[in-house]
Design a protein around this motif. Sequence first.
Motif, PDB file in Angstrom:
ATOM      1  N   ARG A  77       0.851  -1.193   0.000  1.00 15.97           N
ATOM      2  CA  ARG A  77       0.000   0.000   0.000  1.00 15.97           C
ATOM      3  C   ARG A  77       0.883   1.237   0.000  1.00 15.97           C
ATOM      4  O   ARG A  77       1.614   1.501   0.943  1.00 15.97           O
ATOM      5  CB  ARG A  77      -0.934   0.006   1.206  1.00 15.97           C
ATOM      6  N   ASN A  78       0.812   1.992  -1.085  1.00 15.24           N
ATOM      7  CA  ASN A  78       1.649   3.184  -1.259  1.00 15.24           C
ATOM      8  C   ASN A  78       1.085   4.340  -0.429  1.00 15.24           C
ATOM      9  O   ASN A  78       0.000   4.842  -0.730  1.00 15.24           O
ATOM     10  CB  ASN A  78       1.691   3.566  -2.740  1.00 15.24           C
ATOM     11  N   PRO A  79       1.795   4.795   0.592  1.00 13.24           N
ATOM     12  CA  PRO A  79       1.270   5.867   1.447  1.00 13.24           C
ATOM     13  C   PRO A  79       1.111   7.194   0.714  1.00 13.24           C
ATOM     14  O   PRO A  79       0.328   8.049   1.146  1.00 13.24           O
ATOM     15  CB  PRO A  79       2.319   5.970   2.563  1.00 13.24           C
ATOM     16  N   ASP A  80       1.828   7.381  -0.389  1.00 12.02           N
ATOM     17  CA  ASP A  80       1.723   8.630  -1.143  1.00 12.02           C
ATOM     18  C   ASP A  80       0.403   8.743  -1.904  1.00 12.02           C
ATOM     19  O   ASP A  80       0.000   9.839  -2.297  1.00 12.02           O
ATOM     20  CB  ASP A  80       2.874   8.748  -2.148  1.00 12.02           C
ATOM     21  N   LEU A  81      -0.289   7.614  -2.119  1.00 12.99           N
ATOM     22  CA  LEU A  81      -1.518   7.640  -2.923  1.00 12.99           C
ATOM     23  C   LEU A  81      -2.636   8.414  -2.242  1.00 12.99           C
ATOM     24  O   LEU A  81      -3.502   8.977  -2.919  1.00 12.99           O
ATOM     25  CB  LEU A  81      -1.978   6.218  -3.234  1.00 12.99           C
ATOM     26  N   ASP A  82      -2.646   8.446  -0.917  1.00 12.77           N
ATOM     27  CA  ASP A  82      -3.702   9.192  -0.219  1.00 12.77           C
ATOM     28  C   ASP A  82      -3.692  10.660  -0.641  1.00 12.77           C
ATOM     29  O   ASP A  82      -4.747  11.253  -0.893  1.00 12.77           O
ATOM     30  CB  ASP A  82      -3.530   9.084   1.298  1.00 12.77           C
ATOM     31  N   ALA A  83      -2.506  11.236  -0.720  1.00 16.89           N
ATOM     32  CA  ALA A  83      -2.393  12.640  -1.120  1.00 16.89           C
ATOM     33  C   ALA A  83      -2.698  12.815  -2.601  1.00 16.89           C
ATOM     34  O   ALA A  83      -3.289  13.822  -3.009  1.00 16.89           O
ATOM     35  CB  ALA A  83      -0.981  13.151  -0.809  1.00 16.89           C
ATOM     36  N   ILE A  84      -2.309  11.847  -3.419  1.00 15.73           N
ATOM     37  CA  ILE A  84      -2.533  11.949  -4.865  1.00 15.73           C
ATOM     38  C   ILE A  84      -4.014  11.807  -5.203  1.00 15.73           C
ATOM     39  O   ILE A  84      -4.568  12.571  -5.988  1.00 15.73           O
ATOM     40  CB  ILE A  84      -1.717  10.873  -5.607  1.00 15.73           C
ATOM     41  N   ILE A  85      -4.671  10.833  -4.573  1.00 18.90           N
ATOM     42  CA  ILE A  85      -6.066  10.528  -4.907  1.00 18.90           C
ATOM     43  C   ILE A  85      -7.035  11.504  -4.252  1.00 18.90           C
ATOM     44  O   ILE A  85      -8.064  11.875  -4.832  1.00 18.90           O
ATOM     45  CB  ILE A  85      -6.401   9.083  -4.478  1.00 18.90           C
ATOM     46  N   GLY A  86      -6.727  11.954  -3.045  1.00 17.56           N
ATOM     47  CA  GLY A  86      -7.608  12.895  -2.363  1.00 17.56           C
ATOM     48  C   GLY A  86      -8.957  12.271  -2.035  1.00 17.56           C
ATOM     49  O   GLY A  86      -9.040  11.166  -1.506  1.00 17.56           O
ATOM     50  N   GLN A  87     -10.039  12.957  -2.378  1.00 16.86           N
ATOM     51  CA  GLN A  87     -11.392  12.516  -2.067  1.00 16.86           C
ATOM     52  C   GLN A  87     -12.031  11.697  -3.190  1.00 16.86           C
ATOM     53  O   GLN A  87     -13.213  11.376  -3.137  1.00 16.86           O
ATOM     54  CB  GLN A  87     -12.278  13.732  -1.772  1.00 16.86           C
TER      55      GLN A  87
END
Length: 277
Positions: free
Chosen positions: A40-50
């Motif tokens: 699970r890439n932790p950076d994806l939360d910021a990239i994907i947003g809502q």
Amino acid sequence: MNIQWYPGHMTKARRMLEAEVKLVDAVCEILDARIPFASRNPDLDAIIGQKPRLTLLGRADQADPAVTALWKRVLPDAIEGDATSKAIAAKLVEAVKRLLREKLEVFFEKGQVGRSVKLMVVGIPNVGKSTLINTLAGHRAAKAEDRPGVTRGKQWISVGSGLLLLDTPGILWPRFDDERTGRHLAYTGAIRDEIMDMETLGAGLMETLAKLYPAFLEARYKIAPVGDGLDMLQSAARKRGFLVSGGECDLDRMARVLLDEFRAGKLGRISLERPEC
């Protein structure tokens, strides 16, 4: 474990994701069912947003089913399965319909019945993104191989069922929070073997498997799954006859065979991570 990255390639891939995510209706992140935490890439939360998001536990056919059941308790909305199976394709289509039900109802009210839903498929390298897309499409629409870094750029692919998928390059993050994450990514092939010390990697996998699945090692390599990983690697090399001049064990060859057979599921169904870890 000292791992050197190619920051230019990863930075370019991240920028592409940040630009393209604005154009899609939802995102499907594929995790490796053998290592759900590490993949699970932790950076994806910021990239994907809502943006609406699905989670798919790929390579579940290679993972320990009992452990996958535990992960399903932690990730109750996740879909699990084999990316080459038509069953997982059907599950994904239904999950997309549930996730985007309101948007699809708006399409219907506006008379846009045939409008496709755009879904971005993301994940670490070699997690099976292109394989899944090819299964959904019913033909080889995306380039897929069992090694990281094959998908270099974005690929828009129509797969029917009102779905338009965006295949993306696998991306890793620049720094791991713990060494275990790096090891697990390397064991499963998310990191290129060319930048790894194969003997160290093979010895580490031997020790991990001896703790979690000792019977598999004993059955496959006819060795006692105890002691130091390097010793077990040497014992397995002798059993396989992997010797060089002077009778020394070819540990590099044995390490590569071990990793290849683990990645291909030849040792058995193995999960390296459990939810309680």
